[in-house]
Scaffold this motif. Structure first.
Motif, PDB file in Angstrom:
ATOM      1  N   LEU A 181       0.891  -1.160   0.000  1.00 25.07           N
ATOM      2  CA  LEU A 181       0.000   0.000   0.000  1.00 25.07           C
ATOM      3  C   LEU A 181       0.925   1.204   0.000  1.00 25.07           C
ATOM      4  CD1 LEU A 181      -3.184   0.285   2.207  1.00 25.07           C
ATOM      5  CD2 LEU A 181      -1.898   2.266   1.448  1.00 25.07           C
ATOM      6  N   ASP A 182       1.131   1.792  -1.203  1.00 27.67           N
ATOM      7  CA  ASP A 182       2.274   2.700  -1.368  1.00 27.67           C
ATOM      8  C   ASP A 182       1.930   4.041  -1.997  1.00 27.67           C
ATOM      9  OD1 ASP A 182       1.676   1.745  -3.871  1.00 27.67           O
ATOM     10  OD2 ASP A 182       3.706   1.115  -4.383  1.00 27.67           O
ATOM     11  N   ASN A 183       0.738   4.559  -1.730  1.00 29.66           N
ATOM     12  CA  ASN A 183       0.414   5.905  -2.198  1.00 29.66           C
ATOM     13  C   ASN A 183       0.279   6.836  -0.997  1.00 29.66           C
ATOM     14  OD1 ASN A 183      -2.762   5.950  -1.661  1.00 29.66           O
ATOM     15  ND2 ASN A 183      -2.221   3.969  -2.565  1.00 29.66           N
ATOM     16  N   ALA A 184       0.640   8.100  -1.208  1.00 29.40           N
ATOM     17  CA  ALA A 184       0.853   9.027  -0.095  1.00 29.40           C
ATOM     18  C   ALA A 184      -0.389   9.251   0.757  1.00 29.40           C
ATOM     19  CB  ALA A 184       1.357  10.363  -0.633  1.00 29.40           C
ATOM     20  N   ALA A 185      -1.526   9.504   0.130  1.00 25.33           N
ATOM     21  CA  ALA A 185      -2.733   9.824   0.914  1.00 25.33           C
ATOM     22  C   ALA A 185      -3.116   8.667   1.828  1.00 25.33           C
ATOM     23  CB  ALA A 185      -3.885  10.169  -0.030  1.00 25.33           C
ATOM     24  N   SER A 186      -3.055   7.441   1.312  1.00 27.94           N
ATOM     25  CA  SER A 186      -3.407   6.271   2.118  1.00 27.94           C
ATOM     26  C   SER A 186      -2.450   6.113   3.293  1.00 27.94           C
ATOM     27  CB  SER A 186      -3.388   5.000   1.269  1.00 27.94           C
ATOM     28  OG  SER A 186      -4.316   5.098   0.205  1.00 27.94           O
ATOM     29  N   MET A 187      -1.165   6.275   3.041  1.00 29.17           N
ATOM     30  CA  MET A 187      -0.175   6.123   4.102  1.00 29.17           C
ATOM     31  C   MET A 187      -0.345   7.196   5.180  1.00 29.17           C
ATOM     32  SD  MET A 187       3.025   5.176   1.596  1.00 29.17           S
ATOM     33  CE  MET A 187       4.244   4.906   2.876  1.00 29.17           C
ATOM     34  N   LEU A 188      -0.579   8.418   4.757  1.00 26.74           N
ATOM     35  CA  LEU A 188      -0.770   9.496   5.723  1.00 26.74           C
ATOM     36  C   LEU A 188      -1.993   9.240   6.598  1.00 26.74           C
ATOM     37  CD1 LEU A 188      -0.035  12.655   3.542  1.00 26.74           C
ATOM     38  CD2 LEU A 188       1.219  11.962   5.583  1.00 26.74           C
ATOM     39  N   ALA A 189      -3.103   8.870   5.957  1.00 27.35           N
ATOM     40  CA  ALA A 189      -4.349   8.667   6.705  1.00 27.35           C
ATOM     41  C   ALA A 189      -4.242   7.489   7.662  1.00 27.35           C
ATOM     42  CB  ALA A 189      -5.515   8.473   5.743  1.00 27.35           C
ATOM     43  N   LEU A 190      -3.654   6.389   7.218  1.00 29.48           N
ATOM     44  CA  LEU A 190      -3.528   5.213   8.079  1.00 29.48           C
ATOM     45  C   LEU A 190      -2.592   5.474   9.246  1.00 29.48           C
ATOM     46  CD1 LEU A 190      -3.421   2.422   5.362  1.00 29.48           C
ATOM     47  CD2 LEU A 190      -5.192   2.706   7.110  1.00 29.48           C
ATOM     48  N   GLN A 191      -1.492   6.158   8.996  1.00 29.01           N
ATOM     49  CA  GLN A 191      -0.579   6.491  10.088  1.00 29.01           C
ATOM     50  C   GLN A 191      -1.243   7.426  11.092  1.00 29.01           C
ATOM     51  OE1 GLN A 191       2.929   7.966   8.112  1.00 29.01           O
ATOM     52  NE2 GLN A 191       3.693   5.929   7.637  1.00 29.01           N
ATOM     53  N   TRP A 192      -1.999   8.397  10.581  1.00 20.98           N
ATOM     54  CA  TRP A 192      -2.702   9.316  11.478  1.00 20.98           C
ATOM     55  C   TRP A 192      -3.706   8.549  12.333  1.00 20.98           C
ATOM     56  CZ3 TRP A 192      -7.638  10.628  12.618  1.00 20.98           C
ATOM     57  CH2 TRP A 192      -7.835  11.798  13.372  1.00 20.98           C
ATOM     58  N   LEU A 193      -4.453   7.643  11.713  1.00 19.66           N
ATOM     59  CA  LEU A 193      -5.446   6.880  12.463  1.00 19.66           C
ATOM     60  C   LEU A 193      -4.778   5.977  13.496  1.00 19.66           C
ATOM     61  CD1 LEU A 193      -8.327   6.040  13.036  1.00 19.66           C
ATOM     62  CD2 LEU A 193      -8.214   4.477  11.079  1.00 19.66           C
ATOM     63  N   ALA A 194      -3.646   5.383  13.140  1.00 20.95           N
ATOM     64  CA  ALA A 194      -2.934   4.544  14.103  1.00 20.95           C
ATOM     65  C   ALA A 194      -2.524   5.349  15.330  1.00 20.95           C
ATOM     66  CB  ALA A 194      -1.707   3.919  13.438  1.00 20.95           C
ATOM     67  N   LEU A 195      -2.142   6.605  15.135  1.00 22.59           N
ATOM     68  CA  LEU A 195      -1.721   7.457  16.252  1.00 22.59           C
ATOM     69  C   LEU A 195      -2.905   7.984  17.062  1.00 22.59           C
ATOM     70  CD1 LEU A 195       1.069   9.544  14.476  1.00 22.59           C
ATOM     71  CD2 LEU A 195       1.410   7.846  16.281  1.00 22.59           C
ATOM     72  N   ASN A 196      -4.053   8.133  16.417  1.00 20.40           N
ATOM     73  CA  ASN A 196      -5.194   8.795  17.061  1.00 20.40           C
ATOM     74  C   ASN A 196      -6.396   7.871  17.251  1.00 20.40           C
ATOM     75  OD1 ASN A 196      -4.353  11.864  17.078  1.00 20.40           O
ATOM     76  ND2 ASN A 196      -3.773  11.067  15.077  1.00 20.40           N
ATOM     77  N   ARG A 197      -6.201   6.581  17.100  1.00 18.12           N
ATOM     78  CA  ARG A 197      -7.311   5.632  17.141  1.00 18.12           C
ATOM     79  C   ARG A 197      -8.088   5.711  18.453  1.00 18.12           C
ATOM     80  NH1 ARG A 197      -6.270  -0.584  15.704  1.00 18.12           N
ATOM     81  NH2 ARG A 197      -4.267   0.068  16.517  1.00 18.12           N
ATOM     82  N   ALA A 198      -7.399   5.783  19.577  1.00 17.63           N
ATOM     83  CA  ALA A 198      -8.090   5.793  20.876  1.00 17.63           C
ATOM     84  C   ALA A 198      -9.009   7.008  20.992  1.00 17.63           C
ATOM     85  CB  ALA A 198      -7.082   5.773  22.016  1.00 17.63           C
ATOM     86  N   GLU A 199      -8.534   8.175  20.572  1.00 15.05           N
ATOM     87  CA  GLU A 199      -9.360   9.376  20.647  1.00 15.05           C
ATOM     88  C   GLU A 199     -10.549   9.280  19.700  1.00 15.05           C
ATOM     89  OE1 GLU A 199      -9.073  14.240  19.999  1.00 15.05           O
ATOM     90  OE2 GLU A 199      -7.328  12.962  19.580  1.00 15.05           O
ATOM     91  N   VAL A 200     -10.287   8.805  18.468  1.00 13.16           N
ATOM     92  CA  VAL A 200     -11.374   8.700  17.490  1.00 13.16           C
ATOM     93  C   VAL A 200     -12.452   7.743  17.983  1.00 13.16           C
ATOM     94  CG1 VAL A 200     -11.956   7.896  15.166  1.00 13.16           C
ATOM     95  CG2 VAL A 200      -9.921   9.307  15.516  1.00 13.16           C
ATOM     96  N   ARG A 201     -12.053   6.578  18.457  1.00 14.75           N
ATOM     97  CA  ARG A 201     -13.041   5.598  18.914  1.00 14.75           C
ATOM     98  C   ARG A 201     -13.771   6.094  20.169  1.00 14.75           C
ATOM     99  NH1 ARG A 201     -11.307  -0.491  19.023  1.00 14.75           N
ATOM    100  NH2 ARG A 201     -13.513  -0.738  18.475  1.00 14.75           N
ATOM    101  N   GLY A 202     -13.080   6.850  20.997  1.00 16.71           N
ATOM    102  CA  GLY A 202     -13.731   7.396  22.173  1.00 16.71           C
ATOM    103  C   GLY A 202     -14.826   8.386  21.843  1.00 16.71           C
ATOM    104  N   LEU A 203     -14.646   9.143  20.753  1.00 19.46           N
ATOM    105  CA  LEU A 203     -15.636  10.149  20.357  1.00 19.46           C
ATOM    106  C   LEU A 203     -16.685   9.596  19.397  1.00 19.46           C
ATOM    107  CD1 LEU A 203     -13.267  13.227  19.867  1.00 19.46           C
ATOM    108  CD2 LEU A 203     -14.950  12.897  21.687  1.00 19.46           C
ATOM    109  N   TRP A 204     -16.330   8.561  18.639  1.00 18.13           N
ATOM    110  CA  TRP A 204     -17.240   8.067  17.605  1.00 18.13           C
ATOM    111  C   TRP A 204     -17.974   6.789  17.986  1.00 18.13           C
ATOM    112  CZ3 TRP A 204     -14.602   8.740  12.115  1.00 18.13           C
ATOM    113  CH2 TRP A 204     -14.673  10.097  11.742  1.00 18.13           C
ATOM    114  N   THR A 205     -17.748   6.252  19.188  1.00 16.00           N
ATOM    115  CA  THR A 205     -18.474   5.056  19.594  1.00 16.00           C
ATOM    116  C   THR A 205     -19.269   5.329  20.875  1.00 16.00           C
ATOM    117  OG1 THR A 205     -16.568   4.250  20.854  1.00 16.00           O
ATOM    118  CG2 THR A 205     -16.798   3.476  18.596  1.00 16.00           C
TER     119      THR A 205
END
Length: 205
Positions: A181-205
């Motif tokens: 998986l080697d395109n910039a937008a996908s890599m940026l978004a996945l890395q961001w989600l990996a770093l912020n997953r706990a906050e996102v799930r806390g607000l969206w669940t």
């Protein structure tokens, strides 16, 4: 904190600008001078500029299941350079009408993945290739329900043939680490989600 260059209103002088090609995209040739770090104006330089519409990319994410939705399609830019030019990517589209980036994200999610996004989380905006293109990308995380997602979608009149993949976030991160998986937008978004997953799930669940 490091200070960056602060240009004055006369920091760039366009000497000449010529449109070399005009189609869905445009190619311009510019002759220009710009202020140097010394304060003096530099020599005239010549640059080709690929003039593109700004783009929107969105990573659909199901916070309940901790799953992401990626799409797979043929990309001519990868043909001849990659062993497989069918790339795994984010849902994406160009802002080629009078639309806000959020509207484009929601519309493209329906067209490309048959998904309704119930919330959007702005990640960042960035220039993917500022040395030769003026395109700016608006990157989002989109909340979705991945239950039942899949199949092949896209607009037939635009020649789109897009397959939908649903997978755990950890699987998508593994694909990125393996170089599959080697395109910039996908890599940026996945890395961001990996770093912020706990906050996102806390607000969206």
């Amino acid at each position: 904190m490091t200070e960056t260059f602060k240009p004055d209103p006369d920091a760039v002088e366009i000497v000449e600008q010529e449109t070399c090609f005009q189609g869905f995209y445009r190619l311009d040739r510019l002759s220009l001078r710009h202020r140097q770090f010394s304060g003096a104006m530099g020599p005239v330089i010549h640059r080709e500029l690929f003039v593109r519409h700004d783009a929107v990319c969105v990573l659909p994410y199901d916070p309940q299941r901790d799953q992401v939705v990626l799409i797979e399609q043929f990309r001519v830019g990868a043909y001849g350079k990659s062993e497989n030019p069918w790339l795994l990517e984010l849902v994406a589209g160009l802002i080629d009408k009078d639309e806000e980036p959020e509207e484009v994200a929601r519309r493209e999610a329906v067209e490309e993945a048959d998904l309704q996004l119930t919330s959007l989380w702005p990640i960042t905006t960035y220039y993917p290739s500022p040395g030769g293109s003026n395109e700016r990308v608006h990157l989002f995380l989109g909340r979705c329900d991945s239950d039942g997602a899949g199949g092949v979608h896209g607009l037939a009149e635009e020649g789109e043939d897009i397959r939908v993949h649903v997978m755990p976030l950890e699987d998508a991160l593994a694909l990125m680490r393996e170089g599959r998986l080697d395109n910039a937008a996908s890599m940026l978004a996945l890395q961001w989600l990996a770093l912020n997953r706990a906050e996102v799930r806390g607000l969206w669940t």
